[in-house]
Structure formats: structure tokens, C-alpha cells
Design a protein around this motif. Sequence first.
Motif, PDB file in Angstrom:
ATOM      1  N   ILE A  20       0.839  -1.204   0.000  1.00 37.21           N
ATOM      2  CA  ILE A  20       0.000   0.000   0.000  1.00 37.21           C
ATOM      3  C   ILE A  20       0.869   1.248   0.000  1.00 37.21           C
ATOM      4  N   ARG A  21       1.940   1.239   0.790  1.00 37.43           N
ATOM      5  CA  ARG A  21       2.819   2.406   0.823  1.00 37.43           C
ATOM      6  C   ARG A  21       3.483   2.635  -0.537  1.00 37.43           C
ATOM      7  N   LEU A  22       3.959   1.572  -1.163  1.00 37.04           N
ATOM      8  CA  LEU A  22       4.557   1.684  -2.493  1.00 37.04           C
ATOM      9  C   LEU A  22       3.525   2.150  -3.519  1.00 37.04           C
ATOM     10  N   PHE A  23       2.328   1.588  -3.431  1.00 36.86           N
ATOM     11  CA  PHE A  23       1.278   1.890  -4.399  1.00 36.86           C
ATOM     12  C   PHE A  23       0.886   3.362  -4.329  1.00 36.86           C
ATOM     13  N   ARG A  24       0.765   3.886  -3.126  1.00 34.38           N
ATOM     14  CA  ARG A  24       0.373   5.287  -2.979  1.00 34.38           C
ATOM     15  C   ARG A  24       1.472   6.218  -3.457  1.00 34.38           C
ATOM     16  N   ASP A  25       2.729   5.788  -3.329  1.00 33.93           N
ATOM     17  CA  ASP A  25       3.841   6.624  -3.764  1.00 33.93           C
ATOM     18  C   ASP A  25       4.001   6.598  -5.268  1.00 33.93           C
ATOM     19  N   ASP A  26       3.938   5.400  -5.859  1.00 34.83           N
ATOM     20  CA  ASP A  26       4.106   5.249  -7.308  1.00 34.83           C
ATOM     21  C   ASP A  26       3.664   3.857  -7.702  1.00 34.83           C
ATOM     22  N   ILE A  27       2.556   3.761  -8.427  1.00 38.93           N
ATOM     23  CA  ILE A  27       1.998   2.449  -8.736  1.00 38.93           C
ATOM     24  C   ILE A  27       2.877   1.644  -9.676  1.00 38.93           C
ATOM     25  N   LEU A  28       3.788   2.287 -10.403  1.00 33.29           N
ATOM     26  CA  LEU A  28       4.651   1.547 -11.326  1.00 33.29           C
ATOM     27  C   LEU A  28       5.723   0.762 -10.579  1.00 33.29           C
ATOM     28  N   SER A  29       6.437   1.428  -9.683  1.00 30.06           N
ATOM     29  CA  SER A  29       7.493   0.737  -8.951  1.00 30.06           C
ATOM     30  C   SER A  29       6.942  -0.194  -7.878  1.00 30.06           C
ATOM     31  N   ALA A  30       5.633  -0.143  -7.642  1.00 30.33           N
ATOM     32  CA  ALA A  30       5.016  -1.063  -6.685  1.00 30.33           C
ATOM     33  C   ALA A  30       4.799  -2.447  -7.284  1.00 30.33           C
ATOM     34  N   GLN A  31       5.010  -2.583  -8.597  1.00 33.18           N
ATOM     35  CA  GLN A  31       4.708  -3.844  -9.275  1.00 33.18           C
ATOM     36  C   GLN A  31       5.980  -4.666  -9.497  1.00 33.18           C
ATOM     37  N   PRO A  32       5.885  -5.993  -9.416  1.00 37.02           N
ATOM     38  CA  PRO A  32       7.059  -6.845  -9.641  1.00 37.02           C
ATOM     39  C   PRO A  32       7.432  -6.916 -11.117  1.00 37.02           C
ATOM     40  N   ALA A  33       8.699  -7.200 -11.396  1.00 36.97           N
ATOM     41  CA  ALA A  33       9.197  -7.239 -12.772  1.00 36.97           C
ATOM     42  C   ALA A  33       8.522  -8.320 -13.600  1.00 36.97           C
ATOM     43  N   ARG A  34       8.029  -9.375 -12.958  1.00 40.42           N
ATOM     44  CA  ARG A  34       7.440 -10.483 -13.722  1.00 40.42           C
ATOM     45  C   ARG A  34       6.199 -10.061 -14.507  1.00 40.42           C
ATOM     46  N   LEU A  35       5.611  -8.911 -14.163  1.00 43.86           N
ATOM     47  CA  LEU A  35       4.395  -8.497 -14.868  1.00 43.86           C
ATOM     48  C   LEU A  35       4.677  -8.099 -16.312  1.00 43.86           C
ATOM     49  N   TYR A  36       5.940  -7.859 -16.662  1.00 45.41           N
ATOM     50  CA  TYR A  36       6.259  -7.530 -18.058  1.00 45.41           C
ATOM     51  C   TYR A  36       6.234  -8.770 -18.956  1.00 45.41           C
ATOM     52  N   ARG A  37       6.111  -9.940 -18.342  1.00 51.47           N
ATOM     53  CA  ARG A  37       6.048 -11.162 -19.151  1.00 51.47           C
ATOM     54  C   ARG A  37       4.850 -12.051 -18.793  1.00 51.47           C
ATOM     55  N   ALA A  38       4.134 -11.724 -17.707  1.00 54.89           N
ATOM     56  CA  ALA A  38       3.014 -12.555 -17.255  1.00 54.89           C
ATOM     57  C   ALA A  38       1.759 -12.285 -18.076  1.00 54.89           C
ATOM     58  N   TRP A  39       0.961 -13.311 -18.279  1.00 56.59           N
ATOM     59  CA  TRP A  39      -0.348 -13.131 -18.923  1.00 56.59           C
ATOM     60  C   TRP A  39      -1.382 -12.676 -17.904  1.00 56.59           C
ATOM     61  N   MET A  40      -1.207 -13.086 -16.656  1.00 58.43           N
ATOM     62  CA  MET A  40      -2.141 -12.685 -15.603  1.00 58.43           C
ATOM     63  C   MET A  40      -1.442 -12.847 -14.264  1.00 58.43           C
ATOM     64  N   ALA A  41      -1.789 -12.010 -13.310  1.00 57.91           N
ATOM     65  CA  ALA A  41      -1.227 -12.108 -11.965  1.00 57.91           C
ATOM     66  C   ALA A  41      -2.330 -11.794 -10.964  1.00 57.91           C
ATOM     67  N   GLU A  42      -2.309 -12.477  -9.842  1.00 61.34           N
ATOM     68  CA  GLU A  42      -3.316 -12.283  -8.801  1.00 61.34           C
ATOM     69  C   GLU A  42      -2.681 -11.599  -7.598  1.00 61.34           C
ATOM     70  N   TYR A  51      -6.808  -8.855 -10.079  1.00 54.68           N
ATOM     71  CA  TYR A  51      -6.156  -9.631 -11.127  1.00 54.68           C
ATOM     72  C   TYR A  51      -5.642  -8.685 -12.207  1.00 54.68           C
ATOM     73  N   LEU A  52      -4.319  -8.638 -12.377  1.00 44.69           N
ATOM     74  CA  LEU A  52      -3.771  -7.878 -13.482  1.00 44.69           C
ATOM     75  C   LEU A  52      -3.798  -8.767 -14.717  1.00 44.69           C
ATOM     76  N   VAL A  53      -4.451  -8.274 -15.762  1.00 45.73           N
ATOM     77  CA  VAL A  53      -4.644  -9.052 -16.982  1.00 45.73           C
ATOM     78  C   VAL A  53      -3.776  -8.465 -18.084  1.00 45.73           C
ATOM     79  N   ASN A  54      -2.925  -9.296 -18.651  1.00 49.32           N
ATOM     80  CA  ASN A  54      -1.961  -8.849 -19.650  1.00 49.32           C
ATOM     81  C   ASN A  54      -2.088  -9.654 -20.944  1.00 49.32           C
ATOM     82  N   GLN A  55      -3.181 -10.380 -21.077  1.00 47.32           N
ATOM     83  CA  GLN A  55      -3.389 -11.270 -22.214  1.00 47.32           C
ATOM     84  C   GLN A  55      -4.409 -10.643 -23.163  1.00 47.32           C
ATOM     85  N   PRO A  56      -4.069 -10.447 -24.430  1.00 52.43           N
ATOM     86  CA  PRO A  56      -4.937  -9.686 -25.340  1.00 52.43           C
ATOM     87  C   PRO A  56      -6.372 -10.173 -25.427  1.00 52.43           C
TER      88      PRO A  56
END
Length: 450
Positions: A20-42, A51-56
Motif C-alpha cells: 500500500i505504501r509503495l502503491f500510494r507513492d508510485d503504482i509503477l514501482s510497486a509492481q514486480p518485474a514479472r508483470l512484463y512477461r506474465a499473462w495474468m497475476a493475482e 487480477y492484473l490481466v496482460n493477455q490480449p
Amino acid sequence: MTLPPKPAARPDKVSLRRYIRLFRDDILSAQPARLYRAWMAEFRTPFFRSYLVNQPDLIRTVLRDRPDDFPKSNRISEGLRPLLGNSVFLTNGEAWKRQRRIIDPAFEGGRIKDTFPAMRAAAEACVSRLSEKTDQTVEIEAETSHAAADVIFRTLFSIPIDHQIAAQVFSRFRDYQRSAPILNLAAFVPLPNWVPRFHNRRTRRAARDIRSLITRLTADRQAAITDGTAPDDLAAKIMTTADPATGDIFGTDEMVDQVAIFFLAGHETSASALAWALYLVATHPDWQDKLAEEARALDTTADFAVLAQLKLSRDTFREALRLYPPVPMMVRETTCPETFRDRAVKPGAQVVLSPWHLHRQTRLWDNPDGFDPTRWHSENGKTCMREAFIPFSSGPRVCPGAGFAMVEGPLILSMILRAFRIEPVGPAPVPVAHLTVRSRAGIHLRLTRR
């Protein structure tokens, strides 16, 4: 030259409090690097699943095929409500459909063409201001914010940014930007409607002042419409357009809500994209020279037809939107049981669609972190533009001003590069997400006359 670094990704697992602290400061750096290759993350909290959805194909389901089943999440909108009220950006269902039926005609192709002289006047005013700052270090985000706000006021109300009320709105909006958090507490904790939303005093005051000023502009325009003296601009078009289904038109309060989002979305997002576009060409002198050469078309063609000759500028602006999408994440909410990638998703779950991660998806894009305006003419680029490029959202809720932005951005970019050679100054800017994707410490450039 390399691009600015991506925000430092957090470890894959952190505590909820840390997240929550990271998210409020900057939602980009609050996310793990694996999201650049994941189709979905919970992501799980004690109160809801996200659920972050990254699948077209899943993104297409949410935004295009079944948008009514995935309305905008109120969790994210709470932080913006003091300024935006019940604007088209926040509403859902029949209220949203009614608003879009009234708003959309103002942004049809012919109407955008009619606004071109006002856009060009704002671009010329921007070049004139920058001419006074040549051979100096310029914080370009401040300049693009000024230019984009000028475009909004000229096209919406037929007044320049130095008009007394317009200048006050712009000044108070800068205060709002500095005080408004990207998320409100309600984004993480479910709160009943009667519980206060804990907006800080400075945010509430700035939002109240902005809305008061917009109310004055709107009331003045309504009086001019009644008198038959109103100019044929976007405000007049929207305020006189009746809902074809009901015959209703916007009242003053509802029009204030819409003008607030036009200013926020139309000014803040365009300013962000244009600043990053200028930084990208500053770090790629070969592209800068190509764009400056192309921009000579502005010397001989003054009207809307010149856009057909600014193809490289359009590709460059589109590439800036890919690498630095102004709105990095959008949140929808499930209304019925779903199954995503063989995983059960319950009603009330938050579905996060992230242009920031989708536009750099390593499984989809060739050279995802590279600056390459030619990509849009490759097979990979054409495919990704259809399936994995959503800077303005997609489907029925696509931004009504998307076409407007794709005229404004390339035009101002070309006007600046026609006049100036630009180079970066100081450390590479680090992108962070506040209301839009901006640089943590600004974007500093030096301009010299061509």
C-alpha cells in the motif's frame, strides 16, 4: 542513447502494508518485474482479489466484448471524485451511456477538423514562449502542461490560457496535482457510502476552487447560447446537443462535471505524452532531424490538411504513448462469476488492465523497451497496435478525445521541432505515476534555434 530506466520493480512478495505504501507513492514501482512477461497475476488483500490481466484476448473480453459486465471500479474513482463529480470518466451503466450519447458528437472527425485553427494557435503560442528560453535549461513538462491547457481552453471555450479565469483554473489545477494522491483509502478498504473519504483539506479546497471557476465559464457560455452569441466551439456543441434517446441536455452542474474531466484528461494526458515524446527525440538526434525536415510542411500548409504530411511525427507520438502511456492502469470490477486462464474469479474482484505493462509485454512486442517509430509499419507492430495498444482504452469506453489527442500531439511536436533543436540535460528522467505518468524530477531539455 538508451531510454530512461523503467521504475525499479519491487520484489515479488511484500507485505500488504508495504505494498500500500509503495502503491500510494508510485503504482509503477510497486509492481514486480514479472508483470512484463506474465499473462495474468493475482493480488490478494483481506478485502478483495485483484487480477492484473496482460493477455490480449482477456483484455478484449473486458473492454470490447462484454464491457457492461466489467464496469469501472469505484475503488479507484474515489480519489478523483472531489474534482470530477459524476463525470463521464466515473459513471457506469445507463448514466454513462446517456453522457456519451451527448458528448460523442462533439468529437467526431468533422468537429475535430474545426478545432484545428485553435490547436495551431496554441502551438504557435507555445513556440513563442519557448523562444524566450532558448539556450537555457527548460523543464519541459511545465511547458507541455501550459500548451495542452491552452489547447483545451481555446477549443472548448474559445479563450486562450492567459484569459483570467483560464489562468486561474490552470494555477489551481497545479495545486490539485501536488496534493491529490493517486489512490484514496477506499481503494484498499471497503467503506460504506456514509463514511467520509478522507480527502485532505488542500485537495478539497483546490477541487472546490476549480469547479467554482468552471461553473463561471459554463454559466457565461449558457447565457451566450441563450442570447445567440456563443461561438461554435466544443462547449457550445456539447451544451446544445440533446440525448437522442431522451431529449435531455446537460444542466449546468452536469456540464461542470464534464468540463472538469475534459480538462483533466485532455490537458494532463496530452502534456505527459508530449513531454515524453520530446525527450525521446532529444535522445535520438537522427529522428529529431527527420521530424524537423518533415515539419517544413507547416511552412506551406496552414490548415488541417497538413496532418497528412506529418506521418513521422504521428508515429513518434504513438511510440511515446506506447512507452509512456499517460494512464498507466485502468481498473474494472467483475459483476458475475468469471473464469480467467482456468482460474475462478468471483464477483467484486478488481480487474487491472495495465497499458504500462501491456505495451512492454516481452511475449508480444519486438524490442519492447526500445524507441522505434518505424515499428508501426512492421507486421509485429500492426498486430500489436490492434491487440496490445490501449493508451486511450478500447471498446465503448475508449476516450472520446482520442482522435483529438492524435491531432494535437503530432502538431505541437512538429511545431516545436521545426523551430528548435533540443538536447537532454542532466540525469535521465525516471517515470512515476501520479495522475499520469510523469518524471520524478521533471524532464530537462536545452533548446537552440534552428
